[in-house]
Design an enzyme around this catalytic site. Structure first.
Site, PDB file in Angstrom:
ATOM      1  N   GLU A  34       0.849  -1.331   0.159  1.00  0.00           N
ATOM      2  CA  GLU A  34      -0.021  -0.154  -0.315  1.00  0.00           C
ATOM      3  C   GLU A  34       1.032   1.258  -0.197  1.00  0.00           C
ATOM      4  O   GLU A  34       1.568   1.314   0.689  1.00  0.00           O
ATOM      5  CB  GLU A  34      -0.930   0.240   1.451  1.00  0.00           C
ATOM      6  CG  GLU A  34      -2.016   1.319   1.244  1.00  0.00           C
ATOM      7  CD  GLU A  34      -2.693   1.390   2.321  1.00  0.00           C
ATOM      8  OE1 GLU A  34      -4.091   1.365   2.284  1.00  0.00           O
ATOM      9  OE2 GLU A  34      -2.277   0.944   3.305  1.00  0.00           O
ATOM     10  N   MET A  88       0.294  -2.923   8.716  1.00  0.00           N
ATOM     11  CA  MET A  88      -0.771  -2.965   6.801  1.00  0.00           C
ATOM     12  C   MET A  88      -2.211  -4.363   7.580  1.00  0.00           C
ATOM     13  O   MET A  88      -1.072  -5.848   7.555  1.00  0.00           O
ATOM     14  CB  MET A  88       0.427  -3.326   6.019  1.00  0.00           C
ATOM     15  CG  MET A  88      -0.212  -3.710   4.466  1.00  0.00           C
ATOM     16  SD  MET A  88      -1.633  -1.537   4.796  1.00  0.00           S
ATOM     17  CE  MET A  88      -1.833  -3.178   3.528  1.00  0.00           C
ATOM     18  N   ASN A 100      -3.164  -6.211   5.120  1.00  0.00           N
ATOM     19  CA  ASN A 100      -2.844  -7.801   4.336  1.00  0.00           C
ATOM     20  C   ASN A 100      -3.945  -8.615   4.711  1.00  0.00           C
ATOM     21  O   ASN A 100      -3.559  -9.087   5.321  1.00  0.00           O
ATOM     22  CB  ASN A 100      -1.582  -8.781   4.103  1.00  0.00           C
ATOM     23  CG  ASN A 100      -0.130  -7.140   4.393  1.00  0.00           C
ATOM     24  OD1 ASN A 100      -0.299  -5.793   2.705  1.00  0.00           O
ATOM     25  ND2 ASN A 100       1.043  -7.170   5.268  1.00  0.00           N
ATOM     26  N   HIS A 135      -6.777  -1.613  15.330  1.00  0.00           N
ATOM     27  CA  HIS A 135      -7.433  -1.151  14.017  1.00  0.00           C
ATOM     28  C   HIS A 135      -7.024  -1.998  12.845  1.00  0.00           C
ATOM     29  O   HIS A 135      -7.841  -1.877  11.542  1.00  0.00           O
ATOM     30  CB  HIS A 135      -6.131  -0.034  13.692  1.00  0.00           C
ATOM     31  CG  HIS A 135      -6.432   0.200  12.563  1.00  0.00           C
ATOM     32  ND1 HIS A 135      -6.973   1.817  12.308  1.00  0.00           N
ATOM     33  CD2 HIS A 135      -5.769  -0.085  11.524  1.00  0.00           C
ATOM     34  CE1 HIS A 135      -6.711   2.412  11.373  1.00  0.00           C
ATOM     35  NE2 HIS A 135      -6.162   1.927  10.797  1.00  0.00           N
ATOM     36  N   GLU A 136      -5.773  -3.053  12.274  1.00  0.00           N
ATOM     37  CA  GLU A 136      -5.826  -4.259  10.787  1.00  0.00           C
ATOM     38  C   GLU A 136      -7.073  -4.992  11.307  1.00  0.00           C
ATOM     39  O   GLU A 136      -7.038  -5.128   9.974  1.00  0.00           O
ATOM     40  CB  GLU A 136      -4.288  -4.436  11.389  1.00  0.00           C
ATOM     41  CG  GLU A 136      -3.030  -3.261  11.641  1.00  0.00           C
ATOM     42  CD  GLU A 136      -3.989  -2.463  10.326  1.00  0.00           C
ATOM     43  OE1 GLU A 136      -3.303  -2.653   9.193  1.00  0.00           O
ATOM     44  OE2 GLU A 136      -2.755  -1.337  10.841  1.00  0.00           O
ATOM     45  N   HIS A 183     -10.136  -4.016   9.564  1.00  0.00           N
ATOM     46  CA  HIS A 183      -9.978  -3.551   7.624  1.00  0.00           C
ATOM     47  C   HIS A 183      -9.827  -5.020   7.592  1.00  0.00           C
ATOM     48  O   HIS A 183     -10.497  -4.650   5.793  1.00  0.00           O
ATOM     49  CB  HIS A 183      -7.848  -3.480   7.936  1.00  0.00           C
ATOM     50  CG  HIS A 183      -7.739  -1.894   7.871  1.00  0.00           C
ATOM     51  ND1 HIS A 183      -9.159  -1.441   6.887  1.00  0.00           N
ATOM     52  CD2 HIS A 183      -7.335  -1.390   7.988  1.00  0.00           C
ATOM     53  CE1 HIS A 183      -7.602   0.043   7.218  1.00  0.00           C
ATOM     54  NE2 HIS A 183      -7.314  -0.057   7.392  1.00  0.00           N
TER      55      HIS A 183
END
Length: 848
Positions: free
Chosen positions: A134, A270, A272, A304-305, A308
């Site tokens: 990203e 991140m 993924n 948070h991740e 997502h």
């Protein structure tokens, strides 16, 4: 937004599936690959265009049905990051296949497919190959349609040394030996997803035993020797998976979930799908030695991740202008989850501190709307800032409080279900919430998403039992001529004749009156504290609030202090109002309120002259000492976890800004004991103690701090001691620290921030700034371009006319490659700070 020809790929060819085989050579820092891409040709064409960068293309073929289509030429344009394939005849509409052979370098820029290193127990360097795609870096690992709405299925195979571990988005399906002794590890197919979410990690890593979370296997992946630091991540990871599956009413969309700690990582983490990557300090910790703030930070980032996985991975923004749909919602959901995970942390109150950063940035003329047009990859990188994350989350929280939590959740569920496995835009979100609530959500929120800034709501008695409400844009420059208006969802609490009541008002005009039914005893115009606006009360109402701060909850009090400080900073209020308010805080126990007070006083102390500094130090001791005496040096049985954070905040402030000699002596002594035995002091005091040591220490203490950084037991301790090296008040020591960063002795992921910390040093910051300027061209060429802006953050603290002019001249001559909008904001904040310092120096001497 309309396609921009220079950066958006043509739409006549769409990928539906990638079969990737990647063969990394960790020792040579290279990789080779082969991919077969199933494509859907929308209209017959003789040209296929996709993204690629920093790759060598060695073979290209195209097949339509059983027929080979002649490839007449292919060329990689590095400037446009495009691979153009020209064909000798039309590829007809329908399904075809594209095959490409390619190779590349495992780079050291923490983007694309890159190298990360660590020392094993014997001191030998070990290598990991890992990815970070990203926003637009998947193209550096394999040719692809590297745009978020070009979703496809990915079948990934990694060819590796069998002694290494390998991880990707989905579970391992099979292993096949190769004649050269390597093994091809094939993973099961992913769901349909964007290229920026693809991940593969290869190296001498270890995974914990899986935890079954309602049928989903959750593991933590780490370098050997850190097994004991994984338990907390597993706990919050499992909690988050269950929380979000229930909140969204949709099962986790992946097949497994690995949380992967990496020694080198540019971002925090991140998302993924199924293989979330992290900086070590944001995943691995020892709960016995970590501070409450550090535990909270790990919980935040993990939540948070995982949020997502639904908001971002399952439903993805159509283009990068809608990044806030991913990041703001993940930030909002992280708060909801962690507040449920540890209610005693009062997570929404602590969020006031990070929201304050968004309020400060959004009060500048150089701010931007949450959503704005994005064309280039560089502009996409500019979206990853405090306005996307914190302002975006704050306005969502404001909307949720206004509509009601259940109504808001129903709208989000409808939105996620409608767009699962696809892409969406901001208007889709508002449509979902409007359908669920019947409220005019789009008309309310468009003013917050597509307009920059926010309002100052002025509240005054209007007579006849009414209060008068006004809105105007709040700007730290003090301008009152901006005509911008917002639809402000106000929640008010007021007392009339001793009877308290709540009121919900949509202030969608410049002025409005609200009938309270009688003369108010007091009014709180941001009841609950979740509104993203500032409030100014007339003298009578302000006095009524200050007469009894106990009627305000923690976030309301935080906002009152924040609004008062912002008014003084911007020249729209008297500094004396802040001083008066801070004197009344002595009985408050919320650490966020005290942290805000500490930050304001530290800045005032920084810009004061010698006489003013002495006065501010005395004021800090006067206000903070009684609170610290109540908190004490150590925890008491049964106290809330946040009391340790309060204790640390009070101690650090007294030992640095307050220059309290007794506190300093005892803190240095206690730190000496901690160096021998980490349990000698409460874990929450760890950061406060080392910061005080840096503020008063010399060469001996510097060597102690450096040694502990080099032999740290946990990632949190390593970072804590690293950044403390920038806090010593001796120019030669700060120069030594900056040189460590410039020379590569510090990991690339930390070096820009260490230099920024050094520039923030109140004694030696100017020397650090001069060193950075001299080394700028060489150093910025060695680090990821997206991290260059991290060097500039503390320049806003160089608040003298001479240094401010120097900073403007320097950055005029040295524009940053990514983050130009953020740089504009830093320089404007520097001007605001300089104006405050010039305006208030005499006031500070007289007032404190």
């Amino acid at each position: 937004m309309p396609d921009t020809p220079d950066y958006r790929l043509p739409r006549h060819v769409e990928p539906t599936r990638y079969d990737l085989e990647i063969s990394p050579d960790l020792e040579r820092a290279t990789f080779s690959g082969h991919e077969r891409i199933a494509i859907e040709v929308k209209e017959a064409t003789r040209r296929i265009v996709l993204n690629a960068a920093e790759l060598e293309i060695s073979a290209v073929s195209v097949r339509s049905g059983d027929a080979e289509v002649a490839v007449t030429a292919y060329a990689l344009d590095e400037d446009e990051e495009r691979l153009t394939i020209d064909l000798g005849e039309d590829v007809p509409a329908g399904r075809s296949e594209l095959e490409i052979d390619f190779s590349g370098i495992l780079n050291d820029k923490l983007q694309g497919f890159y190298r990360s290193t660590f020392k094993d127990a014997d001191g030998a360097e070990r290598i990991i190959a890992t990815t970070q795609f990203e926003a637009t870096d998947a193209r550096r690992a394999f040719p692809c349609w590297d745009e978020p709405d070009r979703k496809a299925v990915f079948g990934i195979t990694l060819v590796i040394d069998p002694a290494l571990a390998v991880f990707s988005n989905s579970p391992e399906a099979e292993r096949t030996g190769r004649p050269d002794g390597r093994v091809a590890v094939r993973f099961t197919d992913t769901m349909v997803m964007s290229t920026y979410l693809v991940a593969f990690v290869v190296g001498p890593l270890v995974a914990t035993a899986p935890v079954d979370v309602d049928g989903v296997e959750l593991r933590v992946v780490h370098v050997p020797g850190k097994e004991e630091l994984c338990g907390f991540a597993q706990e919050i990871g499992a909690y988050s998976l269950r929380f979000f599956a229930a909140w969204f009413n949709i099962a986790y969309p992946g097949d497994k979930l690995d949380l992967i700690a990496l020694p080198d990582f540019a971002a925090g983490a991140m998302e993924n799908l199924g293989a979330v990557t992290f900086r070590e300090q944001l995943l691995l910790l020892d709960p016995a030695t970590a501070t409450q703030v550090e535990r909270q930070r790990v919980a935040d980032v993990v939540a948070h991740e995982i949020a997502h996985m639904w908001f971002g991975d399952l439903v993805t923004m159509r283009w990068w202008n809608g990044l806030w749909l991913n990041e703001a919602f993940a930030t909002f959901m992280e708060m909801l989850c962690v507040d449920d995970f540890r209610p005693e942390w009062n997570r929404w109150v602590a969020f006031g501190l990070s929201r304050g950063g968004a309020l400060a940035t959004d009060a500048l003329a150089s701010t931007r709307p949450i959503e704005f047009p994005v064309a280039s990859p560089e502009e996409a990188e500019d979206m990853f800032d405090v306005l996307t994350y914190e302002k975006g989350a704050a306005v969502l929280r404001m909307l949720e409080r206004y509509l009601g939590a259940e109504e808001f959740r129903n709208g989000i569920r409808q939105y996620i279900a409608a767009h699962a496995y696809g892409n969406a835009e901001t208007t889709d979100l508002w449509d979902g919430i409007e359908t669920a609530t019947g409220q005019p959500v789009r008309s309310i929120m468009d003013s917050w998403i597509f307009q920059a800034g926010y309002p100052l709501v002025s509240v005054g008695e209007g007579g006849g039992g009414r209060i008068h409400l006004d809105q105007q844009r709040f700007m730290l420059s003090g301008s009152d001529s901006d005509p911008t208006q917002w639809s402000v969802p106000l929640l008010l609490r007021a007392s009339v004749n001793g009877v308290e009541g709540e009121h919900r008002v949509l202030l969608d005009a410049r002025h409005a009156d609200l009938d309270l039914g009688g003369k108010p005893d007091w009014v709180i115009a941001n009841a609950g504290g979740s509104g993203f606006y500032r409030v100014r009360y007339d003298a009578a109402l302000a006095g009524a609030l200050r007469s009894d701060l106990g009627r305000l909850d923690a976030l309301e009090l935080f906002n009152l202090v924040s609004d008062t400080w912002a008014a003084a900073l911007g020249g729209q209020g008297d500094l004396s109002d802040l001083v008066e308010l801070l004197r009344l805080l002595r009985g408050d126990e919320d650490p966020a309120v005290w942290a805000l007070a500490s930050s304001a006083l530290d800045f005032i102390h920084r810009v004061a002259d010698a006489e003013g500094k002495t006065a501010v130090e005395a004021f800090v001791r006067q206000v903070f000492s009684p609170a610290f005496a109540e908190a004490g040096w150590s925890a008491t049985p049964g106290e809330p976890e946040t009391r340790g954070t309060l204790r640390a905040t009070l101690l650090a402030t007294l030992g640095t800004t307050g220059a309290d000699p007794d506190i300093r002596r005892r803190a240095v002594s206690l730190h000496d004991q901690v160096l021998q035995d980490r349990s000698a002091a409460d874990a929450d005091l760890a950061g406060a103690l080392v910061n005080i040591v840096a503020a008063v220490g010399g060469e001996e203490q510097y060597q102690q701090v450096l040694g502990r950084f080099q032999t740290a037991a946990t990632p949190q301790e390593e970072v804590r001691y690293l950044y403390a090296l920038a806090g010593f008040r001796h120019e030669d020591l700060v120069r030594r620290t900056v040189q460590m960063a410039l020379s590569g002795e510090v990991r690339t992921q930390n070096s820009p921030f260490l230099i920024s910390q050094a520039i923030a040093n109140p004694v030696a910051g100017t020397a650090a700034w001069e060193m950075l300027k001299e080394a700028w061209d060489d150093f910025t060429g060695k680090i990821p371009q997206k991290m260059v802006i991290g060097l500039a953050g503390s320049v806003a603290l160089l608040a003298t006319p001479e240094l401010a002019a120097d900073a403007h001249r320097f950055f005029d001559a040295h524009p940053v490659p990514s983050g130009q909008k953020t740089l504009q904001q830093i320089l404007e904040r520097l001007d605001v700070n300089t104006a405050f310092a010039q305006r208030q120096r005499q006031v500070i001497r007289d007032l404190f």
